[in-house]
Design a protein around this motif. Structure first.
Motif, PDB file in Angstrom:
ATOM      1  N   UNK A 125       0.822  -1.226   0.000  1.00  0.00           N
ATOM      2  CA  UNK A 125       0.000   0.000   0.000  1.00  0.00           C
ATOM      3  C   UNK A 125       0.849   1.266   0.000  1.00  0.00           C
ATOM      4  N   UNK A 126       0.222   2.344  -0.441  1.00  0.00           N
ATOM      5  CA  UNK A 126       0.827   3.662  -0.376  1.00  0.00           C
ATOM      6  C   UNK A 126       2.096   3.780  -1.172  1.00  0.00           C
ATOM      7  N   UNK A 127       3.052   4.423  -0.556  1.00  0.00           N
ATOM      8  CA  UNK A 127       4.323   4.677  -1.241  1.00  0.00           C
ATOM      9  C   UNK A 127       5.327   3.544  -1.087  1.00  0.00           C
ATOM     10  N   UNK A 128       4.955   2.489  -0.373  1.00  0.00           N
ATOM     11  CA  UNK A 128       5.900   1.403  -0.133  1.00  0.00           C
ATOM     12  C   UNK A 128       6.040   0.473  -1.324  1.00  0.00           C
ATOM     13  N   UNK A 129       5.089   0.545  -2.277  1.00  0.00           N
ATOM     14  CA  UNK A 129       5.183  -0.380  -3.403  1.00  0.00           C
ATOM     15  C   UNK A 129       6.383  -0.101  -4.298  1.00  0.00           C
ATOM     16  N   UNK A 130       6.990   1.094  -4.155  1.00  0.00           N
ATOM     17  CA  UNK A 130       8.167   1.391  -4.950  1.00  0.00           C
ATOM     18  C   UNK A 130       9.411   0.658  -4.451  1.00  0.00           C
ATOM     19  N   UNK A 131       9.320   0.063  -3.299  1.00  0.00           N
ATOM     20  CA  UNK A 131      10.432  -0.771  -2.852  1.00  0.00           C
ATOM     21  C   UNK A 131      10.643  -1.951  -3.792  1.00  0.00           C
ATOM     22  N   UNK A 132       9.537  -2.488  -4.307  1.00  0.00           N
ATOM     23  CA  UNK A 132       9.641  -3.613  -5.234  1.00  0.00           C
ATOM     24  C   UNK A 132      10.016  -3.171  -6.635  1.00  0.00           C
ATOM     25  N   UNK A 133       9.766  -1.911  -6.967  1.00  0.00           N
ATOM     26  CA  UNK A 133      10.071  -1.405  -8.307  1.00  0.00           C
ATOM     27  C   UNK A 133      11.432  -0.721  -8.397  1.00  0.00           C
ATOM     28  N   UNK A 134      12.148  -0.621  -7.305  1.00  0.00           N
ATOM     29  CA  UNK A 134      13.429   0.088  -7.308  1.00  0.00           C
ATOM     30  C   UNK A 134      14.578  -0.880  -7.553  1.00  0.00           C
ATOM     31  N   UNK A 135      15.678  -0.319  -8.013  1.00  0.00           N
ATOM     32  CA  UNK A 135      16.902  -1.120  -8.185  1.00  0.00           C
ATOM     33  C   UNK A 135      17.428  -1.567  -6.826  1.00  0.00           C
ATOM     34  N   UNK A 136      17.250  -0.730  -5.818  1.00  0.00           N
ATOM     35  CA  UNK A 136      17.694  -1.101  -4.478  1.00  0.00           C
ATOM     36  C   UNK A 136      16.926  -2.310  -3.951  1.00  0.00           C
TER      37      UNK A 136
END
Length: 287
Positions: A118-129
């Motif tokens: 949810x929210x802004x945490x989904x970018x953790x899966x989309x990031x290179x990091x």
């Protein structure tokens, strides 16, 4: 009646004549050495050694001959039994790398579901990091040398891309993952080799290796803050992890101001270059 004591004739000690030596105009005679006199008593006569000279020589020869020592009897020894009950070092190394690669496949599949956070945490899966941090942990767990860690890092990155593509395809979002695999063949060995160099004895090498790893993760966070501000929650987590990694490296591994300064400088250069060059490089790959 007492028997008379036998009379032993006394032997006069011979005197040796010494020649007269003339030196220059003086003539003198070397003084004669008095001969040692031996008074023989009846007991000494009876106890006199009458052994012939030849017998003494033979006796000396026999005495001086060493007695041969028999060779030692060999003691039977039991065959050695190896105490190593585990696999051989090469087999163990390959096993650790294989497990790390399998772990990359699992991580790639999990990141497909991570996009549902949810929210802004989904970018953790989309990031290179999101892939770089698990790769570093898996390669560090495999504990290989620089070469093996570089190869393992590249294969782990490829496995993550294929795991992501497989799970995404099963979820109804077809993704071949070939382009990310090509990126992984370049970035994975760099991250893997830098991870192995964290165990190097030189603090300078450790500082440079840690600066590369921390710089990549920190640069991904900086790029996210600038390019995708909507995912700020994910970028805060990524930046915090990068700064914590650099701080622990400085305190635990470096423990000196010069290597720490090198660490900070390397991380700053890598992070700046990463944040500036990521979009142009991805544009070349995904155009």
């Amino acid at each position: 009646m007492t028997s008379p004591t036998p009379h032993v004739p006394s032997v006069a000690a011979p005197t040796t004549a010494h020649p007269t030596i003339a030196r220059g105009s003086l003539t003198y005679q070397t003084p004669a050495r008095p001969a040692r006199r031996t008074v023989e008593t009846p007991s000494s006569v009876e106890s006199a050694d009458v052994t012939p000279p030849g017998a003494r020589a033979n006796e000396a020869t026999v005495t001086s001959t060493p007695t041969p020592t028999p060779p030692p009897t060999p003691t039977p020894t039991m065959p050695r039994v190896s105490r190593l009950t585990g696999p051989r070092p090469l087999s163990r190394a390959l096993l650790l790398s294989a497990v790390a690669i399998a772990g990359g496949l699992v991580v790639g599949g999990i990141t497909s579901f991570g996009q549902l956070l949810p929210g802004t945490l989904n970018w953790l899966a989309n990031s290179v990091a999101g892939w770089s941090i698990p790769l570093i942990l898996l390669v560090a767990w495999a504990r290989g040398g620089v070469l093996r860690s570089a190869i393992t890092g590249g294969l782990v990155f490829v496995a993550m891309s294929q795991g992501y593509a497989l799970v995404s395809t099963l979820r109804g979002y077809p993704d071949q993952g070939i382009r990310w695999a090509l990126i992984g063949l370049v970035a994975g060995p760099v991250l893997g080799a830098a991870t192995a160099l964290l165990r190097n004895e030189s603090r300078r090498i450790v500082a440079i290796a840690a600066g590369v790893l921390g710089g990549v993760i920190l640069g991904d966070a900086v790029h996210g803050f600038v390019a995708i501000p909507a995912g700020w929650g994910s970028w805060v987590i990524v930046a915090s992890g990068a700064l914590a990694f650099l701080a622990v490296t400085a305190v635990v591994l470096l423990r000196a101001w010069r290597p720490t300064l090198l660490l900070v400088a390397t991380a700053a250069v890598v992070a700046s270059a990463y944040s500036l060059l990521l979009d142009p490089l991805l544009g070349l790959v995904f155009r």
